[in-house]
Write an enzyme that holds these catalytic residues in place. Sequence first.
Site, PDB file in Angstrom:
ATOM      1  N   THR A  46       0.705  -1.158   0.066  1.00 20.02           N
ATOM      2  CA  THR A  46      -0.031   0.089   0.027  1.00 20.02           C
ATOM      3  C   THR A  46       1.095   1.019   0.046  1.00 20.02           C
ATOM      4  OG1 THR A  46      -0.018   0.441   2.479  1.00 20.02           O
ATOM      5  CG2 THR A  46      -1.554  -1.213   1.570  1.00 20.02           C
ATOM      6  N   CYS A  47       0.435   2.730   0.285  1.00 24.28           N
ATOM      7  CA  CYS A  47       1.260   3.631  -0.070  1.00 24.28           C
ATOM      8  C   CYS A  47       1.915   3.577   1.296  1.00 24.28           C
ATOM      9  CB  CYS A  47       0.282   4.718  -0.164  1.00 24.28           C
ATOM     10  SG  CYS A  47      -0.981   5.081   1.109  1.00 24.28           S
ATOM     11  N   HIS A  94      -0.834  -9.417  13.478  1.00 27.95           N
ATOM     12  CA  HIS A  94      -0.541  -8.121  12.824  1.00 27.95           C
ATOM     13  C   HIS A  94      -1.418  -8.162  11.595  1.00 27.95           C
ATOM     14  CE1 HIS A  94       2.144  -4.864  11.098  1.00 27.95           C
ATOM     15  NE2 HIS A  94       1.841  -5.374   9.966  1.00 27.95           N
ATOM     16  N   GLY A 184      -3.441  12.209 -11.488  1.00 28.63           N
ATOM     17  CA  GLY A 184      -3.562  10.953 -10.982  1.00 28.63           C
ATOM     18  C   GLY A 184      -5.096  10.688 -11.115  1.00 28.63           C
ATOM     19  N   MET A 188      -6.543   6.217  -5.057  1.00 24.66           N
ATOM     20  CA  MET A 188      -6.248   7.349  -4.185  1.00 24.66           C
ATOM     21  C   MET A 188      -6.816   8.557  -4.679  1.00 24.66           C
ATOM     22  SD  MET A 188      -5.228   7.841  -1.001  1.00 24.66           S
ATOM     23  CE  MET A 188      -4.060   6.845  -1.008  1.00 24.66           C
TER      24      MET A 188
END
Length: 414
Positions: A46-47, A94, A184, A188
């Site tokens: 992910t980012c 986690h 973009g 996102m």
Amino acid sequence: MLMSLHVTHSSAGLDTIADVIPIMESGAKNFVCNTTLIKEYIILKTCNRFEIYLSTDSPEQMKALLEGYARREIPFAGNSVIWYILVDMACVRHLFRVTCGLDSLMVGEDQIQSQVKNAYLKAKEEGHISGVMGMVFEKALYTGKKVRTETKLNVGAISVGSAAVQLAEKKLGSLSGKVVAIVGAGDMATVIAKNLKGKGLDSIFVSNRTFEHARVLANEIGGRAVNFCNVAKVLKKSDLAIVATNAPHILVSREIIEEAMEGRSSKLLIIDISVPRNVSDELNKLKNVEVDSIGDINAIAQENLSSRRDEIVSAERIVNLELKNIDDEMKDRRVSAIIANILSMSSEICLREANFAKSRVRGGADVDEVIDSLSHVLVSRLFARLFDKLKEASRGGHVEVCNVAASLFEVDNK
């Protein structure tokens, strides 16, 4: 055994994570494909994180290989440990917390659930996952959905995209009457565009390397799509530019911004939340240009965390319950394999001896005598290996093995 390697916004820091993720990603495929000790694997990117989840029958060797891979890929880390490895239930815990949004930069954000799901489905489609890891990821997705259903952790939660809009409002005061450019057109950028609705913008432009993608997003929000080759002309009119792409290189260069700023004296705020960064570091040297990155969103992230303290406690309670359930299930799976093998071996012995007893009866032997003989033989054959192992353990001084056997069969060991 399950094992995982992690580089996240928490371990590497927001200023470093954007640089580390593409480096880790570039070598990950070769590493997992060329490591024969890996039985199953899933790569999650992910980012704000890069993680490899895997299963192996050689945990010590596998851990050494993961450590070697991390050190090779991140040599500039020096003595700073920006990655870490988790094993078995720590790894599962986690993953559950990640899927629930508890480990996100923006606690409670929803996007991570679909990112985990997509990573799982991709691994499944490519044949990298089949056994216990498939079960673990399905349970993680179930737990993520349960947390979002039974708590308010994600109610009003913000994402990195919406945080970028909040940051812009802090910097510019208000977006009303402003001209905004989005560079973009992916997930996102779509989140950013939705969060800009209702802000009273004068106009909004969407630019992307693939014009059709820009056109689709622009139509959704009532904006205007622009070819990326004309991005400098768009930025010349803009008060704010938010850059969010998956490009592996710099898209917004010093040359583009110099062209955009030629002849204007008003400020241009650029917020780059791309991973890796898509905006040149040199832009902050230019007059009337301010560049913020994902690291500048940290203050908003802390505010978001503080507002969700009570819901975090409720979510952690659900996670702990589901971890207990999956721990029991994994233990059952391990013992089920042992039981299946014992039953298979026992069935072979019983079938062989039963066939021999039947042949004796057909040959005229007394039935009672055959049955008595069969019962003695079965006991002898079925427990032969166990008795040999117990004698071997006793001679070797391994009293604990004898004690376990006595406990299993509930007999006196004295």
